[in-house]
Design a protein around this motif. Structure first.
Motif, PDB file in Angstrom:
ATOM      1  N   VAL A 286      36.138  41.887  39.508  1.00  0.00           N
ATOM      2  CA  VAL A 286      35.023  41.116  40.066  1.00  0.00           C
ATOM      3  C   VAL A 286      34.072  40.673  38.960  1.00  0.00           C
ATOM      4  CG1 VAL A 286      33.063  41.200  41.647  1.00  0.00           C
ATOM      5  CG2 VAL A 286      35.218  42.311  42.272  1.00  0.00           C
ATOM      6  N   VAL A 287      33.790  41.587  38.017  1.00  0.00           N
ATOM      7  CA  VAL A 287      32.878  41.247  36.907  1.00  0.00           C
ATOM      8  C   VAL A 287      33.468  40.131  36.060  1.00  0.00           C
ATOM      9  CG1 VAL A 287      31.810  42.144  34.811  1.00  0.00           C
ATOM     10  CG2 VAL A 287      31.867  43.546  36.881  1.00  0.00           C
TER      11      VAL A 287
ATOM     12  N   GLN B 156      44.894  33.919  38.957  1.00  0.00           N
ATOM     13  CA  GLN B 156      46.270  34.408  38.917  1.00  0.00           C
ATOM     14  C   GLN B 156      46.479  35.360  37.739  1.00  0.00           C
ATOM     15  OE1 GLN B 156      49.744  31.839  39.905  1.00  0.00           O
ATOM     16  NE2 GLN B 156      50.295  32.101  37.759  1.00  0.00           N
ATOM     17  N   ARG B 157      45.995  34.975  36.573  1.00  0.00           N
ATOM     18  CA  ARG B 157      46.180  35.832  35.403  1.00  0.00           C
ATOM     19  C   ARG B 157      45.366  37.113  35.531  1.00  0.00           C
ATOM     20  NH1 ARG B 157      44.756  33.303  29.726  1.00  0.00           N
ATOM     21  NH2 ARG B 157      42.714  34.197  30.149  1.00  0.00           N
ATOM     22  N   ALA B 158      44.150  36.996  36.074  1.00  0.00           N
ATOM     23  CA  ALA B 158      43.319  38.183  36.240  1.00  0.00           C
ATOM     24  C   ALA B 158      43.951  39.157  37.237  1.00  0.00           C
ATOM     25  CB  ALA B 158      41.921  37.780  36.712  1.00  0.00           C
ATOM     26  N   LEU B 159      44.504  38.632  38.324  1.00  0.00           N
ATOM     27  CA  LEU B 159      45.181  39.494  39.296  1.00  0.00           C
ATOM     28  C   LEU B 159      46.434  40.129  38.690  1.00  0.00           C
ATOM     29  CD1 LEU B 159      44.940  37.474  42.631  1.00  0.00           C
ATOM     30  CD2 LEU B 159      44.114  39.795  42.258  1.00  0.00           C
ATOM     31  N   ALA B 160      47.177  39.340  37.913  1.00  0.00           N
ATOM     32  CA  ALA B 160      48.388  39.868  37.278  1.00  0.00           C
ATOM     33  C   ALA B 160      48.050  41.024  36.344  1.00  0.00           C
ATOM     34  CB  ALA B 160      49.112  38.756  36.526  1.00  0.00           C
TER      35      ALA B 160
ATOM     36  N   ARG C 227      52.260  35.534  41.342  1.00  0.00           N
ATOM     37  CA  ARG C 227      51.900  34.129  41.523  1.00  0.00           C
ATOM     38  C   ARG C 227      50.963  34.003  42.718  1.00  0.00           C
ATOM     39  NH1 ARG C 227      53.710  34.433  37.366  1.00  0.00           N
ATOM     40  NH2 ARG C 227      55.395  33.277  36.340  1.00  0.00           N
ATOM     41  N   VAL C 228      50.063  33.033  42.643  1.00  0.00           N
ATOM     42  CA  VAL C 228      49.133  32.752  43.738  1.00  0.00           C
ATOM     43  C   VAL C 228      49.408  31.341  44.250  1.00  0.00           C
ATOM     44  CG1 VAL C 228      46.724  32.515  44.434  1.00  0.00           C
ATOM     45  CG2 VAL C 228      47.370  34.271  42.784  1.00  0.00           C
TER      46      VAL C 228
ATOM     47  N   CYS D 159      42.786  41.722  46.675  1.00  0.00           N
ATOM     48  CA  CYS D 159      42.702  40.500  47.474  1.00  0.00           C
ATOM     49  C   CYS D 159      41.289  40.291  48.018  1.00  0.00           C
ATOM     50  CB  CYS D 159      43.704  40.555  48.632  1.00  0.00           C
ATOM     51  SG  CYS D 159      45.435  40.457  48.117  1.00  0.00           S
ATOM     52  N   ALA D 160      40.673  41.363  48.491  1.00  0.00           N
ATOM     53  CA  ALA D 160      39.307  41.254  48.997  1.00  0.00           C
ATOM     54  C   ALA D 160      38.339  40.854  47.885  1.00  0.00           C
ATOM     55  CB  ALA D 160      38.874  42.571  49.635  1.00  0.00           C
ATOM     56  N   ALA D 161      38.586  41.359  46.668  1.00  0.00           N
ATOM     57  CA  ALA D 161      37.674  41.070  45.557  1.00  0.00           C
ATOM     58  C   ALA D 161      37.729  39.606  45.131  1.00  0.00           C
ATOM     59  CB  ALA D 161      38.016  41.974  44.367  1.00  0.00           C
ATOM     60  N   VAL D 162      38.883  38.973  45.268  1.00  0.00           N
ATOM     61  CA  VAL D 162      39.028  37.602  44.751  1.00  0.00           C
ATOM     62  C   VAL D 162      38.979  36.547  45.852  1.00  0.00           C
ATOM     63  CG1 VAL D 162      40.399  38.426  42.801  1.00  0.00           C
ATOM     64  CG2 VAL D 162      41.552  37.658  44.875  1.00  0.00           C
TER      65      VAL D 162
END
Length: 515
Positions: A205-206, A218-222, A231-232, A288-291
């Motif tokens: 989140v930060v 996408q990269r941050a989630l990966a 992939r998003v 998922c909730a964070a993004v």
């Protein structure tokens, strides 16, 4: 083996299994680990002979089950099931031999050793195959447990036959229980690392809120989920379609898992990720909730790019269609109309020359010129049919559809809800959708009845043609359905074909129809 070793090994299994059982009650790894600890203890306590025969080698089979089923606790694949079955069969056969041949314990011990060694080799082979086929995410999750399991299994395969043979291996005999005790510790460590990963969602989140210079979602989630294959895809509003950030449709991946991300109860995006993450749903849900909010902003960008791409593709299709139509008109005019038009002044010239001396000839020539002019007019009307159906101009969409119904040998019912006539381009597309669908009903469907529904609502026109025929229609099998699908896309809409074999056919076109 000393009592201290027994306590250490049993405590490690029971404690780690209890924690996993409490934190993840649906995961079978917890109760299986507890069972290993209890069976290990029973096998080394002074218990009655019957119980000793029953549980003597059972802990080995349950431990093999744990290693083969981690992290989900379920045996996945025929190889894992076969290896676990071999381990349980070996334990059962050893207990049966001890019960049937109590006077010859060496026979049962030898059979048990062979079975245990074979089971251990099977576990090693399955674990090695899982590691070789595994993805980066799977290997990261399996690494601690696989390492501890392979070490313990290898020591067991080496030490057990040596102990039966009476070979002096005191160091290996002392190390082997500790290697087994490392397995539940590795399982628990993997679980705790998953909880630590969920704590890293706050850092996600930060990072996303830092503004300029932040990585893509996408990269941050990966990076947060430790899945480089992640992939998003973003949902296109009003259409059941998902595209990536550049507006491209993402090809399906049968080996991946899909998690839908919602915002305010509406689908927002899809997360395509490694199936291993399904074993840690809390981590995926937290990420998922964070993004979700940031994804909403990116979804608008993806939607805009997808629409721009569609506009560009539609423009290219329109240009190609216009060029094809220009060539058709040029060919038809050159081959037919132009030649007839050139003949008219020639005939009139002959009539003028014969006007004074042969009036009958003049009248015949004028009659011929008049007939040629009417023929040219008919050809021009025929050519114009390919541009805009005259019946739409004369009768409107409902009247034109009723004329199509009258020409269809299958009984057709009609339901129309139109508050106002739709735009000309939409009306033409709707007409051709009905025309092509009813033509297919006549030629291919073998239907007993059909229904046409035309509804205008909330800025869009919906055209449906449904029949009770044989089904099995496919846009890839004929140019007609492909053509009307192309027309719908060129008008910013979409065409859906539902035609299961034996279940009839439903053609639905949804077209934007702004008032």
């Amino acid at each position: 083996m000393s009592a201290a070793f027994v306590v250490v090994v049993a405590s490690s299994f029971v404690a780690a299994g209890s924690v996993i059982w409490y934190v993840r009650p649906r995961n079978r790894s917890g109760p299986l680990l507890v069972a290993v600890g209890l069976l290990w203890t029973l096998a080394r306590l002074p218990v009655p002979d019957g119980i000793d025969r029953l549980v003597g080698g059972l802990w080995v089979a349950v431990l093999a089950h744990v290693m083969l089923a981690f992290p989900s606790g379920r045996l996945i694949g025929p190889a894992a099931r076969a290896a676990a079955g071999l381990a349980y069969l070996s334990a059962a056969m050893t207990g049966l031999l001890q019960a049937l041949v109590p006077a010859s314990p060496g026979v049962a011990a030898g059979a048990g050793t062979v079975g245990a060694v074979l089971s251990g080799c099977a576990v090693i082979a399955v674990q090695a195959a899982r590691w070789r086929r595994g993805t980066v995410t799977q290997r990261r999750l399996l690494a601690p447990v696989t390492g501890a399991a392979l070490l313990a299994t290898t020591l067991f395969v080496v030490v057990k036959p040596a102990m039966i043979a009476g070979a002096p291996i005191p160091y290996l005999t002392a190390v082997t229980p500790l290697a087994f005790a490392a397995i539940p510790v590795a399982c628990l460590g993997t679980l705790l690392r998953g909880r630590m990963d969920r704590a890293g969602v706050a850092d996600l989140v930060v990072r996303l809120g830092a503004g300029a210079g932040t990585p893509s979602i996408q990269r941050a989630l990966a990076e947060t989920l430790h899945d480089p294959t992640l992939r998003v895809t973003y949902r296109v509003p009003g259409v059941d379609r998902y595209v990536d950030l550049d507006g491209h449709d993402l090809p399906p991946d049968a080996g991946a898992a899909v998690t839908r991300i919602d915002r305010n109860g509406e689908p927002l995006a899809l997360l395509v990720h490694d199936r291993t993450l399904l074993d840690n749903p809390e981590l995926v849900d937290a990420a998922c909730a964070a993004v979700a909010l940031a994804l909403e902003n990116e979804r608008l960008t993806a939607d805009l790019r997808a629409r721009l791409r569609e506009v560009a593709e539609s423009r290219n299709r329109v240009l190609r269609a216009a060029e094809d139509e220009r060539r058709r008109l040029e060919r038809d005019l050159h081959d037919g109309v132009q030649q007839r038009l050139l003949s008219i002044p020639l005939v009139l010239g002959l009539a003028d020359a014969a006007l004074d001396e042969r009036p009958e000839r003049t009248r015949a020539l004028i009659t011929e010129a008049r007939g040629t002019a009417f023929a040219v007019l008919g050809e021009l009307r025929a050519i114009g049919q390919g541009i805009h159906p005259p019946v739409l101009t004369e009768r409107g969409l409902e009247g034109a559809v009723r004329e199509l119904m009258a020409l269809t040998p299958v009984p057709v019912s009609l339901r129309v809800r139109l508050a106002a006539p739709p735009p000309a381009s939409v009306e033409t597309t709707a007409y051709y959708v009905v025309a092509e669908a009813l033509a297919n009903v006549t030629k291919h469907a073998d239907a007993g009845r059909a229904e046409v529904r035309i509804d205008a609502d909330t800025g869009r026109l919906t055209v449906e043609v449904v029949d009770d025929g044989r089904g099995g229609a496919d846009t890839a099998a004929g140019t007609g359905l492909r053509g009307i699908a192309e027309r719908a896309r060129n008008n910013g809409g979409r065409l859906t074909l539902t035609s299961p074999p034996g279940g009839g056919t439903r053609v639905e076109a949804v077209l934007p129809c702004e008032s």
